[in-house]
Design a protein around this motif. Structure first.
Motif, PDB file in Angstrom:
ATOM      1  N   VAL A 116      -2.091   6.772   9.770  1.00 40.85           N
ATOM      2  CA  VAL A 116      -2.002   7.835   8.767  1.00 40.85           C
ATOM      3  C   VAL A 116      -3.361   7.997   8.096  1.00 40.85           C
ATOM      4  CG1 VAL A 116       0.457   7.524   8.331  1.00 40.85           C
ATOM      5  CG2 VAL A 116      -1.203   6.205   7.007  1.00 40.85           C
ATOM      6  N   ALA A 117      -3.504   9.104   7.402  1.00 45.69           N
ATOM      7  CA  ALA A 117      -4.728   9.390   6.649  1.00 45.69           C
ATOM      8  C   ALA A 117      -4.339  10.026   5.333  1.00 45.69           C
ATOM      9  CB  ALA A 117      -5.662  10.308   7.437  1.00 45.69           C
ATOM     10  N   LEU A 118      -5.114   9.738   4.296  1.00 46.43           N
ATOM     11  CA  LEU A 118      -4.864  10.298   2.972  1.00 46.43           C
ATOM     12  C   LEU A 118      -5.443  11.713   2.890  1.00 46.43           C
ATOM     13  CD1 LEU A 118      -5.665   7.258   0.650  1.00 46.43           C
ATOM     14  CD2 LEU A 118      -3.418   8.232   1.115  1.00 46.43           C
ATOM     15  N   VAL A 135      -0.725   4.231  -2.686  1.00 47.76           N
ATOM     16  CA  VAL A 135      -1.086   5.620  -2.375  1.00 47.76           C
ATOM     17  C   VAL A 135      -1.214   6.395  -3.681  1.00 47.76           C
ATOM     18  CG1 VAL A 135      -0.374   7.708  -1.173  1.00 47.76           C
ATOM     19  CG2 VAL A 135       0.123   5.468  -0.177  1.00 47.76           C
ATOM     20  N   SER A 187      -6.423  -2.611   8.020  1.00 45.03           N
ATOM     21  CA  SER A 187      -6.160  -1.548   7.046  1.00 45.03           C
ATOM     22  C   SER A 187      -4.781  -0.934   7.296  1.00 45.03           C
ATOM     23  CB  SER A 187      -7.237  -0.472   7.142  1.00 45.03           C
ATOM     24  OG  SER A 187      -6.883   0.660   6.378  1.00 45.03           O
ATOM     25  N   ARG A 232      -8.825   1.919  13.737  1.00 49.10           N
ATOM     26  CA  ARG A 232      -7.846   2.817  14.357  1.00 49.10           C
ATOM     27  C   ARG A 232      -7.817   2.629  15.868  1.00 49.10           C
ATOM     28  NH1 ARG A 232      -5.756   6.391  10.800  1.00 49.10           N
ATOM     29  NH2 ARG A 232      -6.956   6.973   8.932  1.00 49.10           N
ATOM     30  N   GLN A 243      -3.820   2.033   6.694  1.00 50.52           N
ATOM     31  CA  GLN A 243      -3.987   3.368   7.260  1.00 50.52           C
ATOM     32  C   GLN A 243      -4.165   3.308   8.769  1.00 50.52           C
ATOM     33  OE1 GLN A 243      -6.501   6.234   5.092  1.00 50.52           O
ATOM     34  NE2 GLN A 243      -6.944   4.597   3.633  1.00 50.52           N
ATOM     35  N   TRP A 249       0.828  -1.208   0.000  1.00 48.84           N
ATOM     36  CA  TRP A 249       0.000   0.000   0.000  1.00 48.84           C
ATOM     37  C   TRP A 249       0.860   1.255   0.000  1.00 48.84           C
ATOM     38  CZ3 TRP A 249      -0.887   3.980   3.629  1.00 48.84           C
ATOM     39  CH2 TRP A 249      -1.968   4.814   3.322  1.00 48.84           C
ATOM     40  N   LEU A 276       0.312  11.784   2.974  1.00 47.65           N
ATOM     41  CA  LEU A 276      -0.034  11.068   4.194  1.00 47.65           C
ATOM     42  C   LEU A 276       0.106  11.988   5.393  1.00 47.65           C
ATOM     43  CD1 LEU A 276       1.724   7.630   3.530  1.00 47.65           C
ATOM     44  CD2 LEU A 276      -0.663   8.235   3.164  1.00 47.65           C
TER      45      LEU A 276
END
Length: 388
Positions: free
Chosen positions: A362-364, A168, A355, A332, A357, A163, A174
């Motif tokens: 992290v978050a997009l 990404v 996941s 999370r 993330q 990923w 990120l």
């Protein structure tokens, strides 16, 4: 003029060039000539722009620390799995004790020692066999249990690396998402136990997966299916309309719409295919009986449709987005609890389908694309369409 022998001619050339070669060899630094070394004959490695293979190098510091911890955890679990050689050694030891007992109790005529099963030597070998069998069972069970944990950790590590390196989007960056404090994640029902809280959030994830399956399995509204059926009938009716232009303009027979059929020929060589062009009866029937067909089809939809449970495309997308956001929040929280447990020295395994993330924290975030700048004023002022 007499022709000079070849031997004398070669010697004269060598003598002529010798002073120059000696001068060059003596002043190698001045002329830039360097004698070749063994390293000059090694393979040449070209390093251009290539995709990085280290996920931690592309992550923020906090996420990189977690990625390294995931790598280390997978490596530790893999190293803790008993090897095939270790298990096989104990298995061969068990076989050896069994053969020894068989040799001791076998009749002398068969090459044995003909000892009584209650003899001290036989009993000693039996005790050794029991210990070896227990050790074999222990190592076999240990190998199975640790292999499952190692495989799950390896799957998570691979999914995280894939990923980060290839999943990404290019127009995203990120951002670090801080883990919730442990006091906010634990409830009274958990009794202060982190593993209990982890199971509580995993139950929420299973419920979310069930809700997602329910949304995706929901029927479509009858209005959507009726519109799709009408579109299909209209397309077939348009295809089946006879061509009347030839009859009007040239006095010829009008032409029915045709379609091509394909079939396998079984009495020929294998794989033989035959093609034929025949009147398109289905399209012609839709053209003639369009209204009657639609009425019959709509009546059938009305009998089996359940609009109370139906979801259209917009409702499905909104429901899936909401469920996905809730599941990501639960993941999370689950990962935050596992990291808190790791900080206390406790080990709780991640799910292999976690996941990336959530496990990396992290978050997009979508970033605007940089405006394209022309390479030169000449190219910027060139009109590709008009040629100006």
């Amino acid at each position: 003029m007499a022709k000079q022998p070849d031997k004398d001619w070669r010697r004269s050339v060598i003598e002529m060039m010798s002073p120059t070669m000696e001068a060059n060899a003596g002043t190698g630094a001045a002329t830039g000539f360097q004698p070749a070394t063994p390293s000059d004959f090694g393979p040449i490695i070209f390093r251009g722009n290539r995709t990085p293979d280290d996920a931690a190098a592309l992550l923020p510091d906090a996420a990189a620390t977690k990625a390294i911890a995931i790598e280390q955890r997978a490596a530790d679990l893999f190293a803790a799995v008993p090897t095939f050689e270790e298990v096989q050694e104990v298995r061969l030891e068990v076989i050896g004790y069994k053969n020894r007992i068989s040799d001791l109790t076998r009749h002398r005529s068969e090459g044995g020692f003909e000892q009584d099963p209650s003899a001290p030597q036989v009993l000693s070998e039996k005790r050794k066999l029991e210990r070896a069998e227990k050790e074999l069972a222990r190592r076999t069970e240990l190998k199975e249990v640790r292999t499952v944990r190692s495989t799950a950790a390896g799957q998570l590590r691979q999914s995280v690396n894939d990923w980060v390196l290839r999943g990404v989007p290019g127009d995203c960056t990120l951002d670090v998402v801080e883990d919730q404090p442990l006091s906010e994640l634990l409830t009274k029902a958990d009794g202060g136990r982190i593993e209990t809280a982890v199971e509580r959030f995993r139950l929420k994830l299973r419920e979310g997966a069930a809700d997602l399956h329910r949304v995706r399995s929901s029927p479509w509204p009858s209005s959507v299916t009726k519109a799709a059926a009408k579109g299909l009938i209209d397309r077939l009716a348009d295809q089946g309309q006879p061509n009347l232009d030839a009859a009007i303009e040239h006095g010829m027979d009008f032409v029915f719409a045709t379609t091509r059929l394909q079939s396998l020929v079984y009495n020929a060589q294998p794989g033989a295919v035959a093609y034929a062009e025949v009147p398109d009866v289905l399209a012609l029937m839709c053209w003639v009986l369009r209204d009657q067909l639609l009425a019959k089809i709509n009546a059938g939809f009305d009998e089996i449709a359940d609009d109370k449970q139906a979801l259209d495309q917009r409702q499905r997308e909104e429901a899936e987005a909401q469920i996905g956001a809730d599941m990501l929040a639960a993941e999370r929280a689950e990962c935050a609890l596992i990291w808190h447990a790791a900080a206390k020295g406790e080990v709780i395994d991640f799910r292999p389908t976690t996941s990336p993330q959530a496990v990396l924290g992290v978050a997009l975030r979508t970033v605007p694309r940089a405006p394209s700048v022309p390479s030169s004023p000449e190219i910027a002022g060139y009109n590709l369409i008009g040629g100006r």
